[in-house]
Scaffold this active site. Structure first.
Site, PDB file in Angstrom:
ATOM      1  N   SER A   1      -7.235   1.529  -4.029  1.00 38.53           N
ATOM      2  CA  SER A   1      -6.042   2.128  -3.220  1.00 38.53           C
ATOM      3  C   SER A   1      -5.161   2.884  -4.206  1.00 38.53           C
ATOM      4  O   SER A   1      -4.467   3.874  -3.998  1.00 38.53           O
ATOM      5  CB  SER A   1      -5.218   0.884  -2.826  1.00 38.53           C
ATOM      6  OG  SER A   1      -5.646   0.458  -1.537  1.00 38.53           O
TER       7      SER A   1
ATOM      8  N   ASP B   1       1.043   3.986  -2.982  1.00 38.69           N
ATOM      9  CA  ASP B   1       0.382   5.314  -2.677  1.00 38.69           C
ATOM     10  C   ASP B   1       1.427   6.381  -2.982  1.00 38.69           C
ATOM     11  O   ASP B   1       1.394   7.374  -3.799  1.00 38.69           O
ATOM     12  CB  ASP B   1      -0.175   5.330  -1.245  1.00 38.69           C
ATOM     13  CG  ASP B   1      -1.068   4.508  -1.000  1.00 38.69           C
ATOM     14  OD1 ASP B   1      -1.637   3.890  -1.799  1.00 38.69           O
ATOM     15  OD2 ASP B   1      -1.569   4.501   0.365  1.00 38.69           O
TER      16      ASP B   1
ATOM     17  N   GLY C   1     -24.231  10.076 -16.210  1.00 38.59           N
ATOM     18  CA  GLY C   1     -24.426  10.675 -14.890  1.00 38.59           C
ATOM     19  C   GLY C   1     -23.539  10.147 -13.721  1.00 38.59           C
ATOM     20  O   GLY C   1     -22.990   9.108 -14.009  1.00 38.59           O
TER      21      GLY C   1
ATOM     22  N   ASP D   1     -23.112   7.567 -10.765  1.00 39.83           N
ATOM     23  CA  ASP D   1     -23.705   6.297 -10.365  1.00 39.83           C
ATOM     24  C   ASP D   1     -22.857   5.774  -9.179  1.00 39.83           C
ATOM     25  O   ASP D   1     -21.798   6.251  -9.038  1.00 39.83           O
ATOM     26  CB  ASP D   1     -23.453   5.291 -11.679  1.00 39.83           C
ATOM     27  CG  ASP D   1     -22.120   5.240 -12.095  1.00 39.83           C
ATOM     28  OD1 ASP D   1     -21.117   4.656 -11.285  1.00 39.83           O
ATOM     29  OD2 ASP D   1     -21.765   5.775 -13.263  1.00 39.83           O
TER      30      ASP D   1
ATOM     31  N   ASP E   1     -17.502  10.831 -18.103  1.00 43.29           N
ATOM     32  CA  ASP E   1     -18.459   9.836 -17.512  1.00 43.29           C
ATOM     33  C   ASP E   1     -18.236   8.474 -17.986  1.00 43.29           C
ATOM     34  O   ASP E   1     -17.915   8.124 -18.983  1.00 43.29           O
ATOM     35  CB  ASP E   1     -19.935  10.256 -18.260  1.00 43.29           C
ATOM     36  CG  ASP E   1     -21.031   9.875 -17.321  1.00 43.29           C
ATOM     37  OD1 ASP E   1     -20.824   9.035 -16.698  1.00 43.29           O
ATOM     38  OD2 ASP E   1     -22.163  10.284 -18.054  1.00 43.29           O
TER      39      ASP E   1
ATOM     40  N   GLU F   1       0.874  -1.124   0.096  1.00 44.26           N
ATOM     41  CA  GLU F   1      -0.010  -0.084  -0.102  1.00 44.26           C
ATOM     42  C   GLU F   1       0.923   1.032   0.037  1.00 44.26           C
ATOM     43  O   GLU F   1       0.681   2.137  -0.977  1.00 44.26           O
ATOM     44  CB  GLU F   1      -0.813  -0.051   1.358  1.00 44.26           C
ATOM     45  CG  GLU F   1      -1.798   1.251   1.141  1.00 44.26           C
ATOM     46  CD  GLU F   1      -2.901   0.991   0.285  1.00 44.26           C
ATOM     47  OE1 GLU F   1      -3.790  -0.002   0.399  1.00 44.26           O
ATOM     48  OE2 GLU F   1      -2.835   1.801  -0.473  1.00 44.26           O
TER      49      GLU F   1
END
Ligand SMILES: *[C@@H]1O[C@H](CO)[C@@H](O)[C@H](O)[C@H]1NC(C)=O
Ligand SMILES: *[C@@H]1O[C@H](CO)[C@@H](O)[C@H](O)[C@H]1NC(C)=O
Ligand SMILES: *[C@@H]1O[C@H](CO)[C@@H](O)[C@H](O)[C@H]1NC(C)=O
Length: 639
Positions: free
Chosen positions: A554, A312, A616, A618, A597, A308
């Site tokens: 992540s 990151d 749009g 969701d 989108d 992680e």
């Protein structure tokens, strides 16, 4: 005694009797079961002394939303006029009324005035009482509870049974009373952790599930844009989101990534990654802000403790570029780790000193009673960053409503101070952290109701879902919701209602693409998440000295953070504010149109196909992925 005085005394007594009878006792807190491993041993000795501490409720929280919108809604005349930490502390500190109500109640109950202490900052009231007095004050029974692990190790803890009460007029001013129901579970956690991993892995993050999904090792690093479906690199992301930007306000701009010990990056991983993808950054490191003893531990290594942090930091740093420093908030020592609240305490002293708050069942207590970090809990010592990205998550159900609401309000206060809070939305679709809800609200793998993730379900957080390039497609083709290895966390909160700024987007979705589920499967009146998304599949990351492919939201959160950080840079450069809490802004029609989108894919879980992505907003990919030039232009045009 003179008759007049006697009369006065009688009047005062009568007054007390009236107050007490007008204010019935109400259950203030209750618990339905004991933490695992603990059993009641005996009633507590009535003469045992308890330092009773009464944590006062923050005032003004019902105005929080109005305050936040006032500085965050693009149509507000005060847009961008963020508050200082001192203003925030002042606005929410427990009121004089709260202190008075608690003090008066204790005196009415016969506590000596000199024994009732109000702590500086006004966050809590302390009185030393016997168990007998505490039982009367709180209409409860205290027991000595015992913990045994079957290996001769045991511990005792004094706590009250099932519930405790307060007079109604006091209850509304109080967050919680300790010691009451709460267990200091460090004994349990440490022992269980040791047992599980044969004393090897004492470190454990207390903040939900970590880790992107490991896909496999990479034999050959691919660097052509044509290969971005197979391997994502920083260049792929720049191409996908048209993200080309040279920062100019790096002396003012800040961006932070949060990691929870034992998760840690490795020096050699950073340099190998930079060598491959961003050569000018070889040797560069994030600026460490240590919280509660957090440091980049190297004692434990492996994908689960390096994956992680390496991911990151490699992506956030590569995308902001060599000239913008990245802050690493490293939270927790190796023994206890840290929770989201430990992190928030370090950022905001007013959250920390207000004692109502932390719950030792979830939050680590420092100094660490088991060694490790012996300093005091960090309280307001960590500098704020303009954007803070966290790729850890839990579920609403794992904490309970009161705890999540209090923490969510704190994210709102950070928004008030101009900080953008991003959290990954989760990797298991509508099944938060892989579990689903039973009818009674508990979590299990056989539950049939969707299990909302947290903190992403908090309206003051910007929740980031995951997309992918379709196999055989390129960075110039539309992405789809991530459907390999992980599914984008998404759905509707059971705790927070749909905020006004999101209502029309959510209503549109539910009306045009009604999900085929009974009303008890998900909460259509809840806050919908995620808000936005970014690619989360097949990232090339260096972990433990090997090039690996990983997937997950992540990946998406630090990437979105880096892109939004460039918007802050451009605004700061022309003397404007940071973008702060972005949700009320991004749900306006012009901003909605500035996201790519995502209209295909879904997020299965709980034995269903989950929700479907659609035109749009969701509950799979939110408004979509960023189109950087469009977003930048819109944000530069705001005051
Ligand atoms: C970035 O961090 C380095 C090392 O901490 C520091 O020397 C430098 O001044 C920082 N740069 C900026 C622009 O703040
Ligand atoms: C992602 O990588 C895996 C493993 O190499 C591969 O099987 C899969 O096809 C890749 N996904 C796409 C969209 O290319
Ligand atoms: C649905 O969400 C609302 C908040 O909007 C909450 O009050 C309610 O309890 C939730 N319902 C369920 C069944 O969780």
């Amino acid at each position: 005694m003179l008759p007049v005085q006697r009369l006065l005394a009688l009047l005062i007594l009568a007054q007390c009797a009236i107050t007490a009878s007008l204010s019935p006792r109400v259950v203030h807190e209750s618990r339905s079961s004991l933490p695992t491993g603990w059993t009641p041993a005996r009633r507590a000795d009535p003469a045992t002394r308890l330092p009773l501490r009464i944590g006062l409720a923050q005032s003004n929280l019902d105005n929080l939303d109005a305050y936040v919108l006032d500085v965050s809604h693009p149509e507000s005349p005060n847009y961008g006029k963020h508050w200082t930490p001192a203003q925030v502390a002042q606005a929410f500190r427990p009121s004089r009324d709260a202190v008075d109500a608690v003090r008066e109640w204790l005196m009415e109950e016969g506590m000596p005035p000199e024994g009732v202490k109000v702590h500086t900052g006004g966050g809590w009231v302390q009185v030393d009482v016997t168990v007998e007095e505490a039982e009367r004050l709180l209409s409860t029974e205290y027991y000595v509870y015992q913990f045994g692990d079957g290996e001769g190790r045991s511990s005792e803890h004094v706590a009250c049974k099932e519930k405790y009460h307060l007079p109604e007029h006091v209850s509304k001013h109080v967050e919680l009373v300790v010691p009451t129901l709460h267990f200091d579970v460090h004994v349990k956690r440490e022992r269980v952790a040791e047992k599980r991993s044969g004393s090897k892995n004492m470190g454990q993050s207390r903040s939900g599930i970590v880790n992107p999904k490991f896909i496999g090792e990479i034999e050959t690093a691919l660097t052509e844009l044509a290969d971005c479906d197979k391997q994502i690199t920083p260049d792929c992301l720049r191409a996908l989101y048209d993200f080309v930007y040279l920062p100019v306000a790096t002396d003012r701009n800040t961006i932070g990534i949060v990691e929870y010990t034992p998760e840690a990056y490795l020096d050699q991983d950073m340099d190998w990654f930079f060598g491959n993808y961003s050569p000018s950054q070889v040797g560069q490191r994030p600026a460490l802000v240590s919280i509660d003893g957090g440091y980049d531990q190297t004692l434990f290594q492996g994908f689960s403790v390096n994956g992680e942090a390496d991911l990151d930091l490699q992506y956030a740093m590569a995308l902001v570029g060599a000239t913008q420093n990245v802050t690493l908030y490293q939270a927790g020592d190796l023994y206890e780790g840290a929770s989201f609240n430990n992190f928030l305490d370090a950022l905001d002293g007013s959250y920390c000193t207000y004692e109502g708050g932390d719950n030792p069942e979830y939050d680590s207590v420092y100094p660490d009673p088991y060694g490790g970090y012996t300093g005091k809990e960090n309280c307001g010592t960590a500098p704020l960053s303009n954007i803070i990205s966290t790729s850890y998550g839990a579920t609403e159900a794992s904490y309970g409503a009161a705890y999540t609401q209090r923490q969510c309000a704190e994210y709102g206060k950070l928004g008030l101070m101009g900080v953008t809070i991003l959290y990954s939305s989760g990797d298991t679709g509508v099944a938060g952290n892989g579990l689903c809800l039973n009818a009674d609200g508990t979590e299990s793998s056989s539950g049939t109701r969707f299990d909302p993730g947290f903190p992403g379900s908090c309206p003051y957080v910007t929740s980031v879902g995951a997309t992918q390039i379709q196999a055989g497609s390129t960075v110039w083709d539309p992405e789809t919701a991530c459907g390999q290895y992980i599914y984008s966390g998404g759905g509707f909160s059971n705790v927070f209602s749909t905020p006004a700024w999101q209502a029309s987007a959510v209503d549109d979705y539910l009306a045009k693409y009604p999900p085929p589920y009974a009303s008890d499967v998900f909460n259509a009146s809840g806050r919908g998440y995620p808000d936005i998304s970014a690619n989360g599949l097949n990232y090339s990351v260096v972990v433990d000295g090997t090039l690996q492919l990983v997937a997950g939201t992540s990946c998406s959160s630090p990437v979105a953070a880096a892109i939004l950080s460039a918007v802050n840079d451009a605004r700061l450069a022309i003397g404007k504010s940071t973008i702060g809490f972005i949700n009320p802004t991004i749900y306006t029609p012009p901003f909605m149109a500035a996201f790519n989108d995502i209209t295909t894919g879904n997020n299965p879980g709980c034995g269903t196909d989950g929700f479907a992505a659609a035109p749009g907003w969701d509950p799979v990919t939110g408004l979509g992925t960023p189109n950087f030039p469009k977003l930048l232009a819109l944000w530069l045009a705001l005051p």
